[in-house]
Every structure is written in structure tokens, then in C-alpha cells.
Design a protein around this motif. Structure first.
Motif, PDB file in Angstrom:
ATOM      1  N   MET A 200     -23.954 -23.126  65.508  1.00 11.94           N
ATOM      2  CA  MET A 200     -23.496 -23.169  66.879  1.00 11.94           C
ATOM      3  C   MET A 200     -24.214 -22.128  67.726  1.00 11.94           C
ATOM      4  O   MET A 200     -24.508 -22.375  68.884  1.00 11.94           O
ATOM      5  N   GLU A 201     -24.475 -20.983  67.139  1.00 14.78           N
ATOM      6  CA  GLU A 201     -25.136 -19.918  67.887  1.00 14.78           C
ATOM      7  C   GLU A 201     -26.585 -20.280  68.195  1.00 14.78           C
ATOM      8  O   GLU A 201     -27.109 -19.898  69.245  1.00 14.78           O
ATOM      9  N   GLU A 202     -27.230 -21.037  67.287  1.00 13.82           N
ATOM     10  CA  GLU A 202     -28.607 -21.457  67.558  1.00 13.82           C
ATOM     11  C   GLU A 202     -28.677 -22.378  68.762  1.00 13.82           C
ATOM     12  O   GLU A 202     -29.626 -22.333  69.541  1.00 13.82           O
ATOM     13  N   ILE A 203     -27.675 -23.236  68.908  1.00 12.19           N
ATOM     14  CA  ILE A 203     -27.642 -24.141  70.051  1.00 12.19           C
ATOM     15  C   ILE A 203     -27.452 -23.347  71.334  1.00 12.19           C
ATOM     16  O   ILE A 203     -28.086 -23.633  72.351  1.00 12.19           O
ATOM     17  N   GLN A 204     -26.602 -22.338  71.301  1.00 10.26           N
ATOM     18  CA  GLN A 204     -26.399 -21.489  72.478  1.00 10.26           C
ATOM     19  C   GLN A 204     -27.689 -20.757  72.847  1.00 10.26           C
ATOM     20  O   GLN A 204     -28.017 -20.627  74.023  1.00 10.26           O
ATOM     21  N   GLN A 205     -28.413 -20.278  71.838  1.00  7.88           N
ATOM     22  CA  GLN A 205     -29.681 -19.614  72.110  1.00  7.88           C
ATOM     23  C   GLN A 205     -30.701 -20.593  72.684  1.00  7.88           C
ATOM     24  O   GLN A 205     -31.482 -20.248  73.573  1.00  7.88           O
ATOM     25  N   LEU A 206     -30.692 -21.811  72.184  1.00  7.38           N
ATOM     26  CA  LEU A 206     -31.621 -22.825  72.672  1.00  7.38           C
ATOM     27  C   LEU A 206     -31.306 -23.213  74.112  1.00  7.38           C
ATOM     28  O   LEU A 206     -32.212 -23.381  74.931  1.00  7.38           O
ATOM     29  N   ILE A 207     -30.029 -23.310  74.442  1.00  3.86           N
ATOM     30  CA  ILE A 207     -29.633 -23.669  75.803  1.00  3.86           C
ATOM     31  C   ILE A 207     -30.023 -22.573  76.791  1.00  3.86           C
ATOM     32  O   ILE A 207     -30.439 -22.861  77.909  1.00  3.86           O
ATOM     33  N   HIS A 208     -29.921 -21.335  76.387  1.00  2.44           N
ATOM     34  CA  HIS A 208     -30.212 -20.215  77.285  1.00  2.44           C
ATOM     35  C   HIS A 208     -31.661 -19.751  77.201  1.00  2.44           C
ATOM     36  O   HIS A 208     -31.999 -18.716  77.792  1.00  2.44           O
ATOM     37  N   ASP A 209     -32.500 -20.485  76.523  1.00  6.47           N
ATOM     38  CA  ASP A 209     -33.915 -20.137  76.438  1.00  6.47           C
ATOM     39  C   ASP A 209     -34.581 -20.359  77.799  1.00  6.47           C
ATOM     40  O   ASP A 209     -34.488 -21.454  78.361  1.00  6.47           O
ATOM     41  N   PRO A 210     -35.256 -19.343  78.348  1.00  5.99           N
ATOM     42  CA  PRO A 210     -35.850 -19.514  79.682  1.00  5.99           C
ATOM     43  C   PRO A 210     -36.952 -20.576  79.720  1.00  5.99           C
ATOM     44  O   PRO A 210     -37.118 -21.269  80.732  1.00  5.99           O
TER      45      PRO A 210
END
Length: 89
Positions: free
Chosen positions: A1-11
């Protein structure tokens, strides 16, 4: 789940999605548009091949040939159209 959050917030991904949705043509959005056009051309070519030569060659063979020849004109014209849009606007 955290990887998806990081992917969504990737500039980088946010810039790509913003450019794509706003209609700005960059290298990556151009590649995505060509891929979308190629997919539609394959489906359209297969349907056209089935309509035109389904009775003569068989539906599977005519769909295969149509799917191969469909993108032959669509991909170069899509690239040319994207280049014209990029240079004019």
C-alpha cells in the motif's frame, strides 16, 4: 500500500498525468498517443478485414491480416499529426 502512495505522489508521474490531461505534447505523451492509436488501428483493421474478406479467406485469417495492415497507415500519420500539432501550437 505504501508503494502505491509513493507512486501517486511521485512528481514525475504527476507531471506526466498533468501534461497528458492538459493536452501538452511531450515525448512521453506522444509515445502514449501513438500506442493508443496503434491499439485502435489493430482493432479497426481486424474488424475491417473481417467485413471485407471474411467470407473469402475465413474470419480468423482476414482479422489477422487486417490487424497487421491496419496500423501501417495509422502510426506514421499519428506521428506526423503529433509533430504538426507540436510545431504549430
Amino acid at each position: 500500500m505504501e508503494e502505491i502512495q509513493q507512486l501517486i505522489h511521485d512528481p514525475f508521474l504527476q507531471d506526466f498525468i498533468h501534461n497528458f490531461l492538459s493536452g501538452e505534447i511531450t515525448l512521453l505523451t506522444g509515445i502514449l498517443w501513438v500506442a493508443i492509436a496503434a491499439g485502435c488501428a489493430i482493432v479497426g483493421g481486424a474488424i475491417g478485414g473481417m467485413i471485407l474478406a471474411g467470407q473469402d479467406l475465413g474470419y480468423r485469417l482476414s482479422a489477422m491480416i487486417g490487424g497487421l495492415f491496419g496500423p501501417a497507415a495509422v502510426i506514421p500519420s499519428t506521428i506526423l499529426g503529433l509533430l504538426c500539432l507540436k510545431l504549430v501550437f
